[in-house]
Design a protein around this motif. Structure first.
Motif, mmCIF file in Angstrom:
data_model
loop_
_atom_site.group_PDB
_atom_site.id
_atom_site.type_symbol
_atom_site.label_atom_id
_atom_site.label_comp_id
_atom_site.label_asym_id
_atom_site.label_seq_id
_atom_site.Cartn_x
_atom_site.Cartn_y
_atom_site.Cartn_z
ATOM 1 N N PRO A 64 0.826 -1.220 0.000
ATOM 2 C CA PRO A 64 0.000 0.000 0.000
ATOM 3 C C PRO A 64 0.856 1.264 0.000
ATOM 4 C CG PRO A 64 -0.038 -1.085 2.151
ATOM 5 C CD PRO A 64 0.633 -2.029 1.211
ATOM 6 N N SER A 65 0.319 2.321 -0.595
ATOM 7 C CA SER A 65 1.073 3.579 -0.722
ATOM 8 C C SER A 65 1.407 4.195 0.624
ATOM 9 C CB SER A 65 0.271 4.581 -1.561
ATOM 10 O OG SER A 65 0.114 4.096 -2.872
ATOM 11 N N ASN A 66 0.578 3.933 1.624
ATOM 12 C CA ASN A 66 0.861 4.458 2.959
ATOM 13 C C ASN A 66 1.695 3.490 3.780
ATOM 14 O OD1 ASN A 66 -1.025 2.469 3.354
ATOM 15 N ND2 ASN A 66 -2.404 3.679 4.654
ATOM 16 N N ASN A 67 2.333 2.567 3.088
ATOM 17 C CA ASN A 67 3.116 1.515 3.739
ATOM 18 C C ASN A 67 4.280 2.080 4.541
ATOM 19 O OD1 ASN A 67 4.326 -1.244 3.976
ATOM 20 N ND2 ASN A 67 5.892 -0.256 2.733
ATOM 21 N N GLN A 68 4.456 1.570 5.753
ATOM 22 C CA GLN A 68 5.582 1.963 6.596
ATOM 23 C C GLN A 68 6.661 0.888 6.645
ATOM 24 O OE1 GLN A 68 2.930 2.800 10.067
ATOM 25 N NE2 GLN A 68 4.030 4.742 10.164
ATOM 26 N N ILE A 69 6.370 -0.258 6.032
ATOM 27 C CA ILE A 69 7.320 -1.368 6.060
ATOM 28 C C ILE A 69 8.476 -1.087 5.105
ATOM 29 C CG2 ILE A 69 7.624 -3.846 5.658
ATOM 30 C CD1 ILE A 69 4.695 -4.248 6.168
ATOM 31 N N SER A 70 9.673 -1.349 5.557
ATOM 32 C CA SER A 70 10.840 -1.226 4.683
ATOM 33 C C SER A 70 11.018 -2.515 3.886
ATOM 34 C CB SER A 70 12.105 -0.961 5.504
ATOM 35 O OG SER A 70 12.077 0.336 6.048
ATOM 36 N N VAL A 71 11.661 -2.385 2.739
ATOM 37 C CA VAL A 71 11.980 -3.534 1.896
ATOM 38 C C VAL A 71 13.493 -3.571 1.735
ATOM 39 C CG1 VAL A 71 11.729 -4.599 -0.370
ATOM 40 C CG2 VAL A 71 9.789 -3.392 0.663
ATOM 41 N N ALA A 72 14.098 -4.751 1.875
ATOM 42 C CA ALA A 72 15.546 -4.884 1.749
ATOM 43 C C ALA A 72 15.874 -6.115 0.911
ATOM 44 C CB ALA A 72 16.201 -4.987 3.127
ATOM 45 N N GLY A 73 17.095 -6.132 0.388
ATOM 46 C CA GLY A 73 17.502 -7.275 -0.418
ATOM 47 C C GLY A 73 18.974 -7.211 -0.768
ATOM 48 N N LEU A 74 19.427 -8.216 -1.509
ATOM 49 C CA LEU A 74 20.800 -8.275 -1.973
ATOM 50 C C LEU A 74 20.865 -7.789 -3.417
ATOM 51 C CD1 LEU A 74 21.879 -11.754 -0.524
ATOM 52 C CD2 LEU A 74 22.096 -9.487 0.530
#
Length: 462
Positions: free
Chosen positions: A286-296
Protein backbone atom coordinates in the motif's frame (compact mmCIF):
# COMPACT_ATOMS: atom_id res chain seq x y z
CA UNK A 1 33.19 -6.32 -40.33
CA UNK A 2 31.05 -3.56 -41.88
CA UNK A 3 27.96 -5.58 -40.98
CA UNK A 4 29.07 -5.66 -37.36
CA UNK A 5 29.57 -1.89 -37.33
CA UNK A 6 26.11 -1.45 -38.79
CA UNK A 7 24.69 -3.84 -36.22
CA UNK A 8 26.33 -1.84 -33.40
CA UNK A 9 24.53 1.29 -34.58
CA UNK A 10 21.19 -0.46 -35.11
CA UNK A 11 21.16 -2.61 -31.97
CA UNK A 12 21.57 0.34 -29.57
CA UNK A 13 25.09 -0.32 -28.34
CA UNK A 14 24.80 -4.07 -27.94
CA UNK A 15 27.87 -5.40 -26.03
CA UNK A 16 27.75 -8.78 -27.79
CA UNK A 17 28.20 -6.96 -31.09
CA UNK A 18 31.15 -5.00 -29.70
CA UNK A 19 32.85 -8.23 -28.61
CA UNK A 20 32.37 -9.81 -32.02
CA UNK A 21 33.61 -6.62 -33.69
CA UNK A 22 36.76 -6.73 -31.55
CA UNK A 23 37.29 -10.37 -32.52
CA UNK A 24 36.73 -9.64 -36.20
CA UNK A 25 39.23 -6.77 -36.21
CA UNK A 26 41.90 -8.96 -34.61
CA UNK A 27 41.41 -11.58 -37.33
CA UNK A 28 41.03 -9.06 -40.17
CA UNK A 29 44.34 -7.38 -39.39
CA UNK A 30 46.07 -10.64 -38.44
CA UNK A 31 46.95 -9.39 -34.95
CA UNK A 32 48.29 -11.55 -32.12
CA UNK A 33 45.98 -12.15 -29.16
CA UNK A 34 45.16 -14.23 -26.10
CA UNK A 35 41.72 -15.79 -25.67
CA UNK A 36 39.29 -15.90 -22.74
CA UNK A 37 35.71 -17.16 -22.53
CA UNK A 38 32.71 -15.59 -20.82
CA UNK A 39 29.58 -17.53 -19.90
CA UNK A 40 26.17 -15.88 -19.85
CA UNK A 41 22.87 -17.05 -18.25
CA UNK A 42 20.51 -16.54 -21.21
CA UNK A 43 17.48 -18.78 -20.67
CA UNK A 44 15.23 -20.20 -23.37
CA UNK A 45 12.59 -17.47 -23.32
CA UNK A 46 15.26 -14.72 -23.37
CA UNK A 47 13.59 -12.96 -20.44
CA UNK A 48 16.97 -12.30 -18.81
CA UNK A 49 18.53 -10.69 -21.88
CA UNK A 50 19.17 -7.54 -19.82
CA UNK A 51 21.13 -9.57 -17.26
CA UNK A 52 23.34 -11.07 -19.98
CA UNK A 53 23.90 -7.63 -21.50
CA UNK A 54 24.98 -6.06 -18.21
CA UNK A 55 27.62 -8.79 -17.82
CA UNK A 56 28.85 -8.49 -21.40
CA UNK A 57 29.18 -4.69 -21.12
CA UNK A 58 31.92 -5.10 -18.53
CA UNK A 59 33.75 -7.73 -20.58
CA UNK A 60 33.41 -5.82 -23.85
CA UNK A 61 34.74 -2.62 -22.28
CA UNK A 62 37.84 -4.33 -20.84
CA UNK A 63 38.47 -6.08 -24.18
CA UNK A 64 38.16 -2.82 -26.12
CA UNK A 65 40.57 -1.06 -23.76
CA UNK A 66 43.16 -3.73 -24.54
CA UNK A 67 42.69 -3.92 -28.30
CA UNK A 68 42.76 -0.16 -28.83
CA UNK A 69 46.30 -0.25 -27.44
CA UNK A 70 47.48 -2.25 -30.47
CA UNK A 71 47.57 0.91 -32.59
CA UNK A 72 49.34 4.25 -32.42
CA UNK A 73 47.02 7.24 -32.17
CA UNK A 74 47.76 8.33 -35.74
CA UNK A 75 47.46 4.84 -37.22
CA UNK A 76 44.76 4.67 -39.96
CA UNK A 77 43.37 1.35 -38.71
CA UNK A 78 42.55 2.87 -35.33
CA UNK A 79 39.36 4.40 -36.67
CA UNK A 80 37.94 0.91 -37.21
CA UNK A 81 37.77 0.39 -33.44
CA UNK A 82 34.76 1.77 -31.61
CA UNK A 83 35.85 3.92 -28.69
CA UNK A 84 39.08 5.08 -30.32
CA UNK A 85 38.15 8.74 -29.79
CA UNK A 86 37.76 8.51 -25.99
CA UNK A 87 39.46 5.32 -24.72
CA UNK A 88 43.19 5.36 -24.10
CA UNK A 89 44.03 1.76 -24.91
CA UNK A 90 46.78 -0.43 -23.52
CA UNK A 91 47.57 -3.75 -25.17
CA UNK A 92 48.85 -6.68 -23.12
CA UNK A 93 52.56 -5.91 -22.77
CA UNK A 94 51.97 -3.44 -25.63
CA UNK A 95 51.89 -6.22 -28.23
CA UNK A 96 48.96 -8.60 -27.68
CA UNK A 97 45.22 -8.22 -28.07
CA UNK A 98 42.32 -10.04 -26.43
CA UNK A 99 39.70 -12.26 -28.06
CA UNK A 100 36.54 -13.26 -26.19
CA UNK A 101 34.44 -16.40 -26.72
CA UNK A 102 30.82 -16.10 -25.55
CA UNK A 103 29.13 -19.28 -24.28
CA UNK A 104 25.52 -19.49 -23.12
CA UNK A 105 24.84 -21.66 -20.06
CA UNK A 106 21.08 -21.17 -20.39
CA UNK A 107 20.84 -20.57 -16.63
CA UNK A 108 20.36 -24.34 -16.32
CA UNK A 109 22.79 -26.67 -14.55
CA UNK A 110 22.93 -29.42 -17.17
CA UNK A 111 23.55 -26.91 -19.93
CA UNK A 112 26.18 -25.13 -17.81
CA UNK A 113 28.05 -28.41 -17.34
CA UNK A 114 27.93 -29.09 -21.08
CA UNK A 115 29.36 -25.63 -21.72
CA UNK A 116 32.14 -26.24 -19.19
CA UNK A 117 33.00 -29.58 -20.81
CA UNK A 118 33.23 -27.78 -24.15
CA UNK A 119 35.28 -24.84 -22.90
CA UNK A 120 37.98 -26.98 -21.30
CA UNK A 121 38.78 -28.26 -24.81
CA UNK A 122 39.05 -24.78 -26.31
CA UNK A 123 42.36 -22.88 -26.68
CA UNK A 124 41.47 -20.44 -23.90
CA UNK A 125 43.36 -19.29 -20.82
CA UNK A 126 40.42 -18.85 -18.50
CA UNK A 127 36.67 -18.42 -18.04
CA UNK A 128 34.79 -15.37 -16.83
CA UNK A 129 31.90 -17.14 -15.13
CA UNK A 130 29.68 -18.66 -14.11
CA UNK A 131 27.30 -15.88 -13.19
CA UNK A 132 24.90 -17.49 -10.73
CA UNK A 133 25.84 -19.42 -7.63
CA UNK A 134 23.91 -22.46 -8.86
CA UNK A 135 25.75 -22.63 -12.19
CA UNK A 136 29.10 -21.98 -10.51
CA UNK A 137 28.66 -24.79 -8.01
CA UNK A 138 27.61 -27.08 -10.88
CA UNK A 139 30.75 -26.35 -12.92
CA UNK A 140 33.54 -25.50 -10.47
CA UNK A 141 34.78 -29.10 -10.21
CA UNK A 142 34.89 -29.50 -13.99
CA UNK A 143 37.24 -26.53 -14.28
CA UNK A 144 39.26 -27.74 -11.29
CA UNK A 145 39.75 -31.24 -12.70
CA UNK A 146 40.90 -29.80 -16.01
CA UNK A 147 43.07 -27.09 -14.42
CA UNK A 148 41.28 -24.14 -16.04
CA UNK A 149 40.81 -21.00 -13.94
CA UNK A 150 37.34 -19.51 -13.67
CA UNK A 151 36.54 -16.15 -12.09
CA UNK A 152 32.91 -15.62 -11.18
CA UNK A 153 31.59 -12.06 -11.35
CA UNK A 154 28.32 -12.98 -9.62
CA UNK A 155 28.38 -16.13 -7.47
CA UNK A 156 28.08 -15.11 -3.80
CA UNK A 157 27.15 -18.38 -2.11
CA UNK A 158 29.06 -19.21 1.05
CA UNK A 159 29.48 -22.78 -0.22
CA UNK A 160 32.31 -21.65 -2.51
CA UNK A 161 34.14 -20.09 0.44
CA UNK A 162 33.82 -23.21 2.56
CA UNK A 163 34.69 -25.60 -0.29
CA UNK A 164 37.54 -23.82 -2.07
CA UNK A 165 39.06 -24.81 -5.39
CA UNK A 166 42.57 -23.65 -6.36
CA UNK A 167 41.19 -22.83 -9.82
CA UNK A 168 38.23 -20.73 -8.66
CA UNK A 169 38.22 -17.03 -7.82
CA UNK A 170 35.54 -14.35 -7.66
CA UNK A 171 35.34 -10.58 -7.87
CA UNK A 172 32.26 -10.25 -5.65
CA UNK A 173 31.74 -10.56 -1.94
CA UNK A 174 30.21 -13.67 -0.45
CA UNK A 175 26.71 -13.53 1.02
CA UNK A 176 27.76 -13.44 4.68
CA UNK A 177 29.74 -10.22 4.21
CA UNK A 178 26.74 -8.60 2.49
CA UNK A 179 24.43 -9.59 5.33
CA UNK A 180 26.80 -8.17 7.94
CA UNK A 181 26.53 -4.73 6.35
CA UNK A 182 22.83 -4.61 5.62
CA UNK A 183 21.57 -6.13 8.89
CA UNK A 184 23.62 -3.62 10.86
CA UNK A 185 21.99 -0.80 8.89
CA UNK A 186 18.49 -2.22 9.40
CA UNK A 187 18.96 -2.43 13.17
CA UNK A 188 20.32 1.12 13.12
CA UNK A 189 17.05 2.20 11.49
CA UNK A 190 15.08 0.38 14.21
CA UNK A 191 13.89 -2.27 11.76
CA UNK A 192 14.17 -5.01 14.34
CA UNK A 193 11.54 -7.42 12.97
CA UNK A 194 11.79 -9.24 9.66
CA UNK A 195 9.95 -11.53 7.27
CA UNK A 196 12.02 -13.31 4.66
CA UNK A 197 10.92 -14.16 1.11
CA UNK A 198 13.14 -16.47 -0.92
CA UNK A 199 13.43 -19.47 -3.29
CA UNK A 200 13.86 -22.69 -1.26
CA UNK A 201 15.03 -24.71 -4.27
CA UNK A 202 17.92 -22.32 -4.92
CA UNK A 203 21.21 -23.03 -3.11
CA UNK A 204 22.04 -19.33 -3.17
CA UNK A 205 18.65 -18.20 -1.91
CA UNK A 206 18.16 -20.92 0.71
CA UNK A 207 21.63 -20.46 2.17
CA UNK A 208 20.93 -16.71 2.23
CA UNK A 209 17.93 -17.41 4.47
CA UNK A 210 20.13 -19.20 7.00
CA UNK A 211 22.81 -16.50 6.87
CA UNK A 212 20.30 -13.67 7.23
CA UNK A 213 18.59 -15.33 10.18
CA UNK A 214 21.92 -15.88 11.93
CA UNK A 215 23.25 -12.37 11.30
CA UNK A 216 19.98 -10.50 11.93
CA UNK A 217 19.42 -12.22 15.27
CA UNK A 218 23.08 -11.68 16.22
CA UNK A 219 22.51 -7.94 15.66
CA UNK A 220 19.47 -8.00 17.96
CA UNK A 221 16.74 -8.45 15.37
CA UNK A 222 13.98 -11.06 15.32
CA UNK A 223 12.43 -13.14 12.55
CA UNK A 224 8.69 -12.90 13.24
CA UNK A 225 7.65 -16.08 11.45
CA UNK A 226 8.51 -19.77 11.75
CA UNK A 227 11.00 -21.42 9.40
CA UNK A 228 10.46 -19.81 6.01
CA UNK A 229 10.35 -23.10 4.13
CA UNK A 230 7.23 -24.05 6.10
CA UNK A 231 5.35 -20.93 5.04
CA UNK A 232 4.35 -21.25 1.36
CA UNK A 233 3.36 -17.58 1.25
CA UNK A 234 7.06 -16.67 1.62
CA UNK A 235 8.17 -18.88 -1.26
CA UNK A 236 8.80 -16.55 -4.21
CA UNK A 237 9.42 -19.39 -6.65
CA UNK A 238 6.13 -21.23 -6.21
CA UNK A 239 4.22 -21.38 -9.53
CA UNK A 240 1.00 -20.14 -7.93
CA UNK A 241 2.54 -17.33 -5.87
CA UNK A 242 -0.33 -15.23 -4.50
CA UNK A 243 0.45 -11.61 -3.69
CA UNK A 244 -2.56 -10.95 -1.52
CA UNK A 245 -2.12 -14.11 0.54
CA UNK A 246 1.52 -13.21 1.10
CA UNK A 247 0.64 -9.71 2.30
CA UNK A 248 -2.10 -11.10 4.51
CA UNK A 249 0.37 -13.60 6.00
CA UNK A 250 2.72 -10.76 6.99
CA UNK A 251 -0.08 -8.92 8.78
CA UNK A 252 -1.12 -12.13 10.56
CA UNK A 253 2.27 -12.63 12.18
CA UNK A 254 1.80 -12.18 15.97
CA UNK A 255 4.68 -9.73 16.37
CA UNK A 256 4.03 -7.77 13.19
CA UNK A 257 4.66 -4.03 13.63
CA UNK A 258 4.65 -1.97 10.40
CA UNK A 259 7.02 0.64 11.81
CA UNK A 260 9.64 -1.93 12.85
CA UNK A 261 9.22 -4.61 10.18
CA UNK A 262 11.35 -5.16 7.10
CA UNK A 263 10.48 -7.44 4.21
CA UNK A 264 13.73 -9.07 3.07
CA UNK A 265 13.67 -10.41 -0.50
CA UNK A 266 16.23 -12.86 -1.89
CA UNK A 267 14.91 -14.36 -5.13
CA UNK A 268 17.01 -16.81 -7.10
CA UNK A 269 19.09 -15.53 -10.02
CA UNK A 270 16.21 -15.60 -12.52
CA UNK A 271 16.08 -19.39 -12.64
CA UNK A 272 12.36 -19.28 -11.73
CA UNK A 273 9.83 -16.43 -11.66
CA UNK A 274 10.94 -15.46 -8.16
CA UNK A 275 12.43 -12.14 -9.25
CA UNK A 276 9.25 -11.11 -11.06
CA UNK A 277 7.19 -12.14 -8.03
CA UNK A 278 9.36 -10.10 -5.69
CA UNK A 279 8.88 -7.00 -7.83
CA UNK A 280 5.13 -7.59 -7.97
CA UNK A 281 5.11 -7.92 -4.19
CA UNK A 282 6.82 -4.55 -3.79
CA UNK A 283 4.38 -2.95 -6.23
CA UNK A 284 1.42 -4.39 -4.30
CA UNK A 285 2.42 -2.80 -0.99
CA UNK A 286 0.00 0.00 0.00
CA UNK A 287 1.07 3.58 -0.72
CA UNK A 288 0.86 4.46 2.96
CA UNK A 289 3.12 1.51 3.74
CA UNK A 290 5.58 1.96 6.60
CA UNK A 291 7.32 -1.37 6.06
CA UNK A 292 10.84 -1.23 4.68
CA UNK A 293 11.98 -3.53 1.90
CA UNK A 294 15.55 -4.88 1.75
CA UNK A 295 17.50 -7.27 -0.42
CA UNK A 296 20.80 -8.27 -1.97
CA UNK A 297 22.22 -7.57 -5.43
CA UNK A 298 19.69 -10.03 -6.95
CA UNK A 299 17.00 -7.40 -6.36
CA UNK A 300 19.01 -4.65 -8.09
CA UNK A 301 16.78 -4.52 -11.18
CA UNK A 302 15.77 -1.71 -13.49
CA UNK A 303 12.16 -2.93 -13.16
CA UNK A 304 12.22 -1.52 -9.63
CA UNK A 305 12.74 1.99 -10.95
CA UNK A 306 9.71 1.65 -13.20
CA UNK A 307 7.28 0.88 -10.39
CA UNK A 308 4.43 3.32 -9.95
CA UNK A 309 4.51 3.01 -6.17
CA UNK A 310 7.04 5.78 -5.53
CA UNK A 311 6.38 5.82 -1.78
CA UNK A 312 7.54 2.22 -1.50
CA UNK A 313 10.62 2.98 -3.61
CA UNK A 314 11.84 5.39 -0.93
CA UNK A 315 11.76 2.56 1.64
CA UNK A 316 13.99 0.14 -0.27
CA UNK A 317 17.57 -0.62 0.72
CA UNK A 318 19.82 -3.09 -1.12
CA UNK A 319 23.28 -4.49 -0.49
CA UNK A 320 25.41 -4.28 -3.62
CA UNK A 321 28.84 -5.86 -4.05
CA UNK A 322 30.13 -3.03 -6.27
CA UNK A 323 28.59 0.36 -6.99
CA UNK A 324 30.16 1.62 -10.25
CA UNK A 325 29.67 5.31 -9.46
CA UNK A 326 30.89 5.27 -5.87
CA UNK A 327 32.65 8.62 -5.32
CA UNK A 328 34.93 7.08 -2.69
CA UNK A 329 36.80 5.27 -5.47
CA UNK A 330 38.62 7.11 -8.20
CA UNK A 331 38.96 4.92 -11.29
CA UNK A 332 37.72 7.75 -13.48
CA UNK A 333 38.73 5.90 -16.64
CA UNK A 334 36.27 3.09 -15.98
CA UNK A 335 33.38 5.44 -15.29
CA UNK A 336 34.08 7.74 -18.23
CA UNK A 337 34.69 4.94 -20.72
CA UNK A 338 31.57 3.10 -19.56
CA UNK A 339 29.37 6.15 -19.90
CA UNK A 340 30.69 6.96 -23.37
CA UNK A 341 30.23 3.37 -24.52
CA UNK A 342 26.86 2.51 -23.02
CA UNK A 343 24.90 5.66 -22.11
CA UNK A 344 21.44 5.77 -23.69
CA UNK A 345 19.27 8.87 -23.84
CA UNK A 346 16.42 9.07 -21.34
CA UNK A 347 17.47 5.91 -19.55
CA UNK A 348 18.78 5.63 -15.95
CA UNK A 349 22.53 5.12 -16.20
CA UNK A 350 22.65 2.96 -13.04
CA UNK A 351 20.49 0.33 -14.78
CA UNK A 352 22.88 0.23 -17.76
CA UNK A 353 26.21 0.30 -15.91
CA UNK A 354 25.39 -1.88 -12.92
CA UNK A 355 27.24 -3.81 -10.20
CA UNK A 356 27.10 -6.75 -12.61
CA UNK A 357 28.87 -4.69 -15.28
CA UNK A 358 31.57 -3.63 -12.83
CA UNK A 359 32.19 -7.13 -11.45
CA UNK A 360 32.42 -8.63 -14.96
CA UNK A 361 34.85 -5.85 -15.89
CA UNK A 362 36.90 -6.66 -12.78
CA UNK A 363 37.04 -10.37 -13.63
CA UNK A 364 38.27 -9.54 -17.13
CA UNK A 365 40.83 -7.04 -15.83
CA UNK A 366 42.13 -9.63 -13.35
CA UNK A 367 42.77 -12.07 -16.20
CA UNK A 368 44.42 -9.35 -18.29
CA UNK A 369 46.78 -8.47 -15.44
CA UNK A 370 47.63 -12.13 -14.79
CA UNK A 371 48.37 -12.73 -18.47
CA UNK A 372 50.51 -9.61 -18.59
CA UNK A 373 52.51 -10.62 -15.54
CA UNK A 374 53.07 -14.14 -16.80
CA UNK A 375 54.05 -13.04 -20.32
CA UNK A 376 56.67 -10.55 -19.17
CA UNK A 377 60.00 -11.37 -20.92
CA UNK A 378 62.64 -12.89 -18.63
CA UNK A 379 66.23 -11.67 -18.83
CA UNK A 380 68.74 -14.42 -19.61
CA UNK A 381 72.34 -13.27 -19.95
CA UNK A 382 72.01 -10.45 -22.48
CA UNK A 383 68.67 -11.47 -23.95
CA UNK A 384 65.00 -10.93 -23.11
CA UNK A 385 63.29 -14.29 -23.53
CA UNK A 386 59.51 -14.18 -24.24
CA UNK A 387 57.49 -16.29 -21.81
CA UNK A 388 54.70 -18.63 -22.84
CA UNK A 389 51.39 -18.01 -21.10
CA UNK A 390 49.72 -21.19 -19.81
CA UNK A 391 46.65 -22.09 -17.82
CA UNK A 392 48.86 -23.40 -15.02
CA UNK A 393 50.81 -20.15 -15.04
CA UNK A 394 47.60 -18.12 -14.78
CA UNK A 395 46.56 -20.12 -11.72
CA UNK A 396 49.96 -19.64 -10.09
CA UNK A 397 49.78 -15.91 -10.73
CA UNK A 398 46.39 -15.62 -9.04
CA UNK A 399 47.56 -17.83 -6.17
CA UNK A 400 50.36 -15.40 -5.38
CA UNK A 401 49.16 -13.37 -2.35
CA UNK A 402 50.93 -10.32 -3.80
CA UNK A 403 48.84 -10.37 -6.97
CA UNK A 404 46.72 -7.30 -7.55
CA UNK A 405 44.96 -5.60 -10.44
CA UNK A 406 43.15 -2.30 -10.84
CA UNK A 407 39.40 -2.85 -11.02
CA UNK A 408 36.40 -0.69 -11.78
CA UNK A 409 36.22 0.83 -8.32
CA UNK A 410 38.96 -0.76 -6.23
CA UNK A 411 42.06 -2.93 -6.29
CA UNK A 412 41.41 -6.61 -7.03
CA UNK A 413 43.14 -9.10 -4.73
CA UNK A 414 42.23 -12.62 -3.66
CA UNK A 415 42.43 -14.57 -0.40
CA UNK A 416 45.33 -16.85 -1.30
CA UNK A 417 47.81 -16.33 1.53
CA UNK A 418 49.04 -19.64 2.96
CA UNK A 419 48.88 -18.13 6.44
CA UNK A 420 45.26 -17.00 6.04
CA UNK A 421 42.30 -18.86 7.50
CA UNK A 422 40.41 -17.96 4.33
CA UNK A 423 42.60 -19.26 1.53
CA UNK A 424 39.68 -19.76 -0.83
CA UNK A 425 39.90 -17.42 -3.81
CA UNK A 426 37.39 -14.95 -2.38
CA UNK A 427 38.02 -11.32 -3.13
CA UNK A 428 40.08 -9.64 -0.41
CA UNK A 429 38.47 -6.51 1.08
CA UNK A 430 35.65 -6.49 -1.49
CA UNK A 431 33.84 -3.20 -2.10
CA UNK A 432 30.31 -3.31 -0.65
CA UNK A 433 27.72 -0.55 -0.89
CA UNK A 434 24.26 -0.11 0.58
CA UNK A 435 21.98 1.34 -2.07
CA UNK A 436 18.68 3.20 -2.05
CA UNK A 437 16.49 4.68 -4.78
CA UNK A 438 16.10 8.43 -5.29
CA UNK A 439 14.40 10.67 -7.87
CA UNK A 440 16.60 11.88 -10.73
CA UNK A 441 14.72 14.27 -13.01
CA UNK A 442 12.19 12.31 -15.04
CA UNK A 443 13.12 8.95 -13.49
CA UNK A 444 14.90 7.34 -10.52
CA UNK A 445 18.46 6.11 -9.91
CA UNK A 446 20.26 3.76 -7.52
CA UNK A 447 22.79 5.58 -5.31
CA UNK A 448 24.59 4.83 -1.98
CA UNK A 449 22.58 5.55 1.15
CA UNK A 450 25.18 8.11 2.23
CA UNK A 451 23.82 10.43 -0.47
CA UNK A 452 20.40 11.86 -1.27
CA UNK A 453 21.25 13.73 -4.48
CA UNK A 454 22.35 11.80 -7.59
CA UNK A 455 24.62 14.71 -8.49
CA UNK A 456 26.73 13.91 -5.43
CA UNK A 457 27.86 10.69 -7.13
CA UNK A 458 28.39 12.35 -10.49
CA UNK A 459 25.07 11.45 -12.12
CA UNK A 460 23.33 13.89 -14.45
CA UNK A 461 19.56 14.12 -14.10
CA UNK A 462 17.37 15.26 -17.03
Amino acid sequence: MNNLKKSWQEEVKDPETLIYLNNALLDHYNLDYYTLAVTIPMNKDHKNTKLAQTILRGVAQAQTEVNLGLFNEDYPRLKDFLGHNFIKGKAINNTMGLKIIIANEGNEETQAQKVAQSLIKQPILGVIGSWTSEMTVATVDIYKENKLVSISPGATTEYLSNNPSPFFFRTVTNSSESFQHITKELIKRNKTKAVFFYSPSSDFSSSAWELFKEEFEAQGGKIIHQNAHRVPEYNLSTPDFNLQKSLEQIRKEPEYDPEKTVIFLVPDAEITKATQNSIKLIEALPSNNQISVAGLWSSYKDELLNLNNKTVLSNIILSSFIYPFDPDYNNINFKNNAQHLWQEDNHPITTIITPRTASAYDATRAFIEAIEQQSQPRRFLFFDIPQRVTRKGIQKTFANPNFQAQGSTATIQFNTDENSDRKNGDRRNPPISLIHIVPCGDYHEFIPIEFDDPKDVGLQCP
